[in-house]
Design a protein around this motif. Sequence first.
Motif, PDB file in Angstrom:
ATOM      1  N   MET A   1      10.530  -5.118  -3.410  1.00  0.00           N
ATOM      2  CA  MET A   1      10.994  -6.485  -3.626  1.00  0.00           C
ATOM      3  C   MET A   1      12.278  -6.757  -2.842  1.00  0.00           C
ATOM      4  SD  MET A   1      12.297  -8.348  -7.099  1.00  0.00           S
ATOM      5  CE  MET A   1      13.827  -7.407  -7.019  1.00  0.00           C
ATOM      6  N   ILE A   2      13.212  -5.808  -2.865  1.00  0.00           N
ATOM      7  CA  ILE A   2      14.473  -5.978  -2.132  1.00  0.00           C
ATOM      8  C   ILE A   2      14.205  -6.066  -0.633  1.00  0.00           C
ATOM      9  CG2 ILE A   2      16.635  -4.824  -1.507  1.00  0.00           C
ATOM     10  CD1 ILE A   2      16.707  -3.727  -4.378  1.00  0.00           C
ATOM     11  N   PHE A   3      13.312  -5.220  -0.142  1.00  0.00           N
ATOM     12  CA  PHE A   3      12.949  -5.234   1.272  1.00  0.00           C
ATOM     13  C   PHE A   3      12.324  -6.578   1.653  1.00  0.00           C
ATOM     14  CE2 PHE A   3      10.200  -4.417   4.899  1.00  0.00           C
ATOM     15  CZ  PHE A   3      10.987  -3.624   5.715  1.00  0.00           C
ATOM     16  N   VAL A   4      11.463  -7.091   0.793  1.00  0.00           N
ATOM     17  CA  VAL A   4      10.797  -8.371   1.040  1.00  0.00           C
ATOM     18  C   VAL A   4      11.797  -9.528   1.004  1.00  0.00           C
ATOM     19  CG1 VAL A   4       9.202 -10.045   0.005  1.00  0.00           C
ATOM     20  CG2 VAL A   4       8.490  -7.673   0.314  1.00  0.00           C
ATOM     21  N   LEU A   5      12.736  -9.487   0.070  1.00  0.00           N
ATOM     22  CA  LEU A   5      13.752 -10.538  -0.001  1.00  0.00           C
ATOM     23  C   LEU A   5      14.523 -10.637   1.309  1.00  0.00           C
ATOM     24  CD1 LEU A   5      15.214 -10.060  -3.594  1.00  0.00           C
ATOM     25  CD2 LEU A   5      14.092 -12.117  -2.730  1.00  0.00           C
TER      26      LEU A   5
ATOM     27  N   ASP B   1      26.080  -2.119  -1.745  1.00  0.00           N
ATOM     28  CA  ASP B   1      25.834  -0.725  -1.354  1.00  0.00           C
ATOM     29  C   ASP B   1      24.471  -0.258  -1.857  1.00  0.00           C
ATOM     30  OD1 ASP B   1      26.770   1.838  -0.225  1.00  0.00           O
ATOM     31  OD2 ASP B   1      26.730   2.510  -2.316  1.00  0.00           O
ATOM     32  N   ALA B   2      24.136  -0.627  -3.088  1.00  0.00           N
ATOM     33  CA  ALA B   2      22.839  -0.241  -3.660  1.00  0.00           C
ATOM     34  C   ALA B   2      21.693  -0.894  -2.894  1.00  0.00           C
ATOM     35  CB  ALA B   2      22.781  -0.635  -5.132  1.00  0.00           C
ATOM     36  N   ILE B   3      21.907  -2.114  -2.444  1.00  0.00           N
ATOM     37  CA  ILE B   3      20.870  -2.827  -1.695  1.00  0.00           C
ATOM     38  C   ILE B   3      20.660  -2.188  -0.327  1.00  0.00           C
ATOM     39  CG2 ILE B   3      20.310  -5.026  -0.581  1.00  0.00           C
ATOM     40  CD1 ILE B   3      21.797  -6.346  -2.985  1.00  0.00           C
ATOM     41  N   TYR B   4      21.758  -1.848   0.348  1.00  0.00           N
ATOM     42  CA  TYR B   4      21.639  -1.159   1.639  1.00  0.00           C
ATOM     43  C   TYR B   4      20.855   0.142   1.480  1.00  0.00           C
ATOM     44  CZ  TYR B   4      24.836  -4.096   4.384  1.00  0.00           C
ATOM     45  OH  TYR B   4      25.404  -5.130   5.083  1.00  0.00           O
ATOM     46  N   LYS B   5      21.166   0.886   0.431  1.00  0.00           N
ATOM     47  CA  LYS B   5      20.478   2.159   0.193  1.00  0.00           C
ATOM     48  C   LYS B   5      18.995   1.934  -0.089  1.00  0.00           C
ATOM     49  CE  LYS B   5      24.492   4.762  -1.495  1.00  0.00           C
ATOM     50  NZ  LYS B   5      25.128   5.432  -2.667  1.00  0.00           N
ATOM     51  N   SER B   6      18.680   0.897  -0.856  1.00  0.00           N
ATOM     52  CA  SER B   6      17.281   0.593  -1.174  1.00  0.00           C
ATOM     53  C   SER B   6      16.497   0.229   0.081  1.00  0.00           C
ATOM     54  CB  SER B   6      17.201  -0.560  -2.182  1.00  0.00           C
ATOM     55  OG  SER B   6      17.680  -0.167  -3.444  1.00  0.00           O
ATOM     56  N   ILE B   7      17.108  -0.563   0.946  1.00  0.00           N
ATOM     57  CA  ILE B   7      16.429  -0.984   2.174  1.00  0.00           C
ATOM     58  C   ILE B   7      16.215   0.205   3.105  1.00  0.00           C
ATOM     59  CG2 ILE B   7      16.691  -2.362   4.282  1.00  0.00           C
ATOM     60  CD1 ILE B   7      18.051  -4.494   2.512  1.00  0.00           C
ATOM     61  N   ASN B   8      17.220   1.061   3.227  1.00  0.00           N
ATOM     62  CA  ASN B   8      17.068   2.254   4.067  1.00  0.00           C
ATOM     63  C   ASN B   8      16.009   3.197   3.498  1.00  0.00           C
ATOM     64  OD1 ASN B   8      18.992   1.527   5.994  1.00  0.00           O
ATOM     65  ND2 ASN B   8      20.681   2.400   4.807  1.00  0.00           N
ATOM     66  N   ARG B   9      15.968   3.290   2.168  1.00  0.00           N
ATOM     67  CA  ARG B   9      14.943   4.115   1.526  1.00  0.00           C
ATOM     68  C   ARG B   9      13.557   3.530   1.788  1.00  0.00           C
ATOM     69  NH1 ARG B   9      16.091   3.302  -3.638  1.00  0.00           N
ATOM     70  NH2 ARG B   9      17.979   4.542  -3.412  1.00  0.00           N
ATOM     71  N   ALA B  10      13.470   2.206   1.722  1.00  0.00           N
ATOM     72  CA  ALA B  10      12.190   1.538   1.960  1.00  0.00           C
ATOM     73  C   ALA B  10      11.693   1.801   3.378  1.00  0.00           C
ATOM     74  CB  ALA B  10      12.337   0.037   1.723  1.00  0.00           C
TER      75      ALA B  10
ATOM     76  N   LYS C   1       0.804  -1.210   0.000  1.00  0.00           N
ATOM     77  CA  LYS C   1       0.000   0.000   0.000  1.00  0.00           C
ATOM     78  C   LYS C   1       0.844   1.270   0.000  1.00  0.00           C
ATOM     79  CE  LYS C   1      -3.878   0.320   2.180  1.00  0.00           C
ATOM     80  NZ  LYS C   1      -4.768   0.294   1.008  1.00  0.00           N
ATOM     81  N   SER C   2       2.133   1.121   0.230  1.00  0.00           N
ATOM     82  CA  SER C   2       3.008   2.295   0.221  1.00  0.00           C
ATOM     83  C   SER C   2       3.056   2.903  -1.173  1.00  0.00           C
ATOM     84  CB  SER C   2       4.428   1.908   0.655  1.00  0.00           C
ATOM     85  OG  SER C   2       5.315   2.983   0.439  1.00  0.00           O
ATOM     86  N   LYS C   3       2.742   4.181  -1.250  1.00  0.00           N
ATOM     87  CA  LYS C   3       2.748   4.878  -2.542  1.00  0.00           C
ATOM     88  C   LYS C   3       4.128   5.432  -2.874  1.00  0.00           C
ATOM     89  CE  LYS C   3      -1.737   4.491  -3.232  1.00  0.00           C
ATOM     90  NZ  LYS C   3      -2.098   3.749  -2.013  1.00  0.00           N
ATOM     91  N   LYS C   4       4.997   5.506  -1.880  1.00  0.00           N
ATOM     92  CA  LYS C   4       6.303   6.124  -2.087  1.00  0.00           C
ATOM     93  C   LYS C   4       7.343   5.139  -2.606  1.00  0.00           C
ATOM     94  CE  LYS C   4       5.783   9.779   1.397  1.00  0.00           C
ATOM     95  NZ  LYS C   4       6.067  10.901   0.478  1.00  0.00           N
ATOM     96  N   ALA C   5       7.364   3.934  -2.043  1.00  0.00           N
ATOM     97  CA  ALA C   5       8.385   2.950  -2.420  1.00  0.00           C
ATOM     98  C   ALA C   5       8.062   2.328  -3.774  1.00  0.00           C
ATOM     99  CB  ALA C   5       8.490   1.870  -1.352  1.00  0.00           C
ATOM    100  N   SER C   6       9.079   2.176  -4.608  1.00  0.00           N
ATOM    101  CA  SER C   6       8.893   1.541  -5.911  1.00  0.00           C
ATOM    102  C   SER C   6       8.763   0.029  -5.736  1.00  0.00           C
ATOM    103  CB  SER C   6      10.086   1.848  -6.818  1.00  0.00           C
ATOM    104  OG  SER C   6      11.261   1.223  -6.321  1.00  0.00           O
TER     105      SER C   6
ATOM    106  N   ILE D   1       0.988  -5.454  -7.422  1.00  0.00           N
ATOM    107  CA  ILE D   1       2.330  -5.298  -6.850  1.00  0.00           C
ATOM    108  C   ILE D   1       2.723  -6.554  -6.078  1.00  0.00           C
ATOM    109  CG2 ILE D   1       3.679  -4.047  -5.114  1.00  0.00           C
ATOM    110  CD1 ILE D   1       2.138  -1.516  -5.935  1.00  0.00           C
ATOM    111  N   VAL D   2       1.780  -7.100  -5.294  1.00  0.00           N
ATOM    112  CA  VAL D   2       2.050  -8.332  -4.545  1.00  0.00           C
ATOM    113  C   VAL D   2       2.367  -9.470  -5.508  1.00  0.00           C
ATOM    114  CG1 VAL D   2       1.090 -10.054  -2.975  1.00  0.00           C
ATOM    115  CG2 VAL D   2       0.601  -7.628  -2.609  1.00  0.00           C
ATOM    116  N   GLU D   3       1.587  -9.574  -6.574  1.00  0.00           N
ATOM    117  CA  GLU D   3       1.826 -10.618  -7.571  1.00  0.00           C
ATOM    118  C   GLU D   3       3.203 -10.452  -8.212  1.00  0.00           C
ATOM    119  OE1 GLU D   3      -2.766 -11.470  -9.028  1.00  0.00           O
ATOM    120  OE2 GLU D   3      -1.581  -9.932 -10.044  1.00  0.00           O
ATOM    121  N   GLU D   4       3.557  -9.211  -8.526  1.00  0.00           N
ATOM    122  CA  GLU D   4       4.860  -8.941  -9.134  1.00  0.00           C
ATOM    123  C   GLU D   4       5.997  -9.327  -8.189  1.00  0.00           C
ATOM    124  OE1 GLU D   4       4.950  -4.849 -10.189  1.00  0.00           O
ATOM    125  OE2 GLU D   4       3.459  -5.033 -11.789  1.00  0.00           O
TER     126      GLU D   4
END
Length: 227
Positions: A121-125, A145-154, A111-116, A181-184
């Motif tokens: 997906m990275i956060f869920v993994l 490094d990109a993954i850490y940034k994505s998780i912190n952004r999430a 339901k988050s409108k901000k996170a892509s 989004i859930v299906e994706e």
Amino acid sequence: MKNKISSVVESSYRAFYGKLFSALFSQFGANYVSEIEDAIQNSFYKSLKSWKPNQVPTNKENWLFIVARNEVLNQIKKDSRQQSQSDFKSKVETENPKEDLRLKTILFLSKSKKASSKVKMIFVLKNIFGLHIKEISECTLLSQDAIYKSINRAKKDFQQSTKDENFDLTFEQIADQEIKIVEEILYAVFNIGFDSFNEKTNSIINEDLCLEALSLSKKFCPIRFSE
């Protein structure tokens, strides 16, 4: 003997991390994701110190949950964000919920409108499927490094966009776009598992990840097509 306990803890990490995260997330919310992550890691560290070959808890998941829950509460007690910690503590479950809340957590985060979708997906993994940063990097071809940034952004996005949302969502509260989004996410996780190379088994398939994605998909299908 030590290797035996390490093996038990490692298998427990794979089996329980996502369930522990979802159970704690349902109780403490998006504002305390970092505290939840730290608490779960600490619970596994304590299990290495406490569990003995002939003294492994019968209900390992509940043992880990209680340790992690208490750790989060201790962190909240030191945190000025929570003004009434005693009132908050009274609302927290004392035992691990019997229900597997991983799918409900994914639905909630969708339901988050901000996170892509990619960030979700990275956060869920990491937090639902229990993959380490290195593993996510290897199977997504993204730098650590990109993954850490994505998780912190999430984390920031979820805090801002889900603060007024109720975790106990009904299907009617989930929009079609959020369902997609859930299906994706589940489809992407399965594909990542299918295309992952495992050095230990010399296999290109992460069978556990595929099976977990399929398991959650099967739970999701009756909800998706119930109407």
